[in-house]
Design a protein around this motif. Sequence first.
Motif, PDB file in Angstrom:
ATOM      1  N   HIS A 146       0.872  -1.350  -0.008  1.00 21.54           N
ATOM      2  CA  HIS A 146      -0.052   0.021   0.103  1.00 21.54           C
ATOM      3  C   HIS A 146       0.872   1.072   0.104  1.00 21.54           C
ATOM      4  CE1 HIS A 146      -2.253   3.197   2.047  1.00 21.54           C
ATOM      5  NE2 HIS A 146      -3.144   2.957   1.059  1.00 21.54           N
ATOM      6  N   ASN A 171      -3.465   1.480  -4.140  1.00 22.77           N
ATOM      7  CA  ASN A 171      -3.369   2.978  -3.986  1.00 22.77           C
ATOM      8  C   ASN A 171      -1.891   3.535  -4.084  1.00 22.77           C
ATOM      9  OD1 ASN A 171      -5.431   1.800  -1.594  1.00 22.77           O
ATOM     10  ND2 ASN A 171      -6.331   3.578  -2.498  1.00 22.77           N
ATOM     11  N   GLY A 285      -7.629   1.194  -6.978  1.00 22.95           N
ATOM     12  CA  GLY A 285      -7.355   2.750  -6.925  1.00 22.95           C
ATOM     13  C   GLY A 285      -8.842   3.300  -6.399  1.00 22.95           C
ATOM     14  N   ASP A 289      -8.438   9.399  -3.774  1.00 26.47           N
ATOM     15  CA  ASP A 289      -6.899   9.005  -3.692  1.00 26.47           C
ATOM     16  C   ASP A 289      -5.997  10.272  -4.155  1.00 26.47           C
ATOM     17  OD1 ASP A 289      -4.756   7.692  -3.325  1.00 26.47           O
ATOM     18  OD2 ASP A 289      -5.557   5.627  -4.138  1.00 26.47           O
ATOM     19  N   HIS A 316      -7.109   7.433  -0.288  1.00 28.02           N
ATOM     20  CA  HIS A 316      -5.788   6.583  -0.111  1.00 28.02           C
ATOM     21  C   HIS A 316      -5.897   5.551   0.829  1.00 28.02           C
ATOM     22  CE1 HIS A 316      -1.701   6.523  -1.100  1.00 28.02           C
ATOM     23  NE2 HIS A 316      -1.228   6.640   0.078  1.00 28.02           N
TER      24      HIS A 316
END
Length: 342
Positions: A146, A171, A285, A289, A316
């Motif tokens: 991540h 992300n 995604g 984000d 995010h």
Amino acid sequence: MRRFLFALSLGLFAMPAAMAADPPPLAQYHARDGRADAWQGGVRMIPIKTPVGEFKVWTKRVGNNPRIKVLLLHGGPGATHEAFEAFDSFLPADGVEYYYYDQLGSYYSDQPDDPKLLTTDRFVEEVEQVRIALGLDKDNFYLLGHSWGGILAMEYALKHQDHLKGLVISNMVSSIPAYNKYASDVLMPELDPAALAELKQLDAARDYANPRFEELLIPHYEHHVLRRPISEWPEPVVRSFMKHLNKKVYVPMQGPSELGASGILADWDRTEDLSKITVPTLVIGARYDTMDPKYMEMMSEKLPKGDYLYLPNGSHCAFYDDQDAYFAGLLKFLHRVDDDAK
């Protein structure tokens, strides 16, 4: 279609995660399986060799599944595994074995203060040493990274994908210049003009210890990092990113904030190398984000076995603010890859 896009309209997210596949029997999931870590509750301090000496990193195993073992690479860099603790509410019920892991320099691991350790290549070799120590390999090994952990996961796959069963890039875009362009063109203009001007003044003076610097960034964090007032952020996130963040790692590599990157990683770009990653890969995604969700979708199309999970309500930290969708999509991917490998 060869690729698939997880979406709310499919009705998938209305299902409990455990319905995605039959989990192993409860006794099997909690079995010690002959492993010596029962004495420590699954925790192991793993020795790591580096160019400047030997240190130890902290890991913790949860569960027992011989076919699906997920090693979690936290963000930061210099944050901790703690933000991932929400996984406890979803993965055990689905029978997935997973490993928390604090990278070298993070709170629960050794924290040597040596700039020579702050390179992606060295972190990749650290992950490989952890993999070997934990006994993970291509028959069971999924790597989930991540944010900064996504950079590390991509780098690891480009060097050691022969050991991987599956990869999850959560992300994170494959280009820091693209991340910075999105921050400049899309995210910064959202800030109050006076606040942005003051931020730029503080940045020019490198006055990052000034309380105003973080104060001015709060609206950005609440809209794009985790979509709740900071006073309501989950306690594991507060521990990971506020109480336990090692800024001696974070600032040199990332820069002083999440509003773009200006540190060691500023020129990092692996977009043209994505076609070399041939293991099944899920790119995650989210609409709000800090990373461009369309760029992450493009990444999934460059990957030979890439899929894209789009989270319409997430930021995010989408495993908190679009939680059910995140875990339903992740678990579907893990089980599909496992079924295809049988």
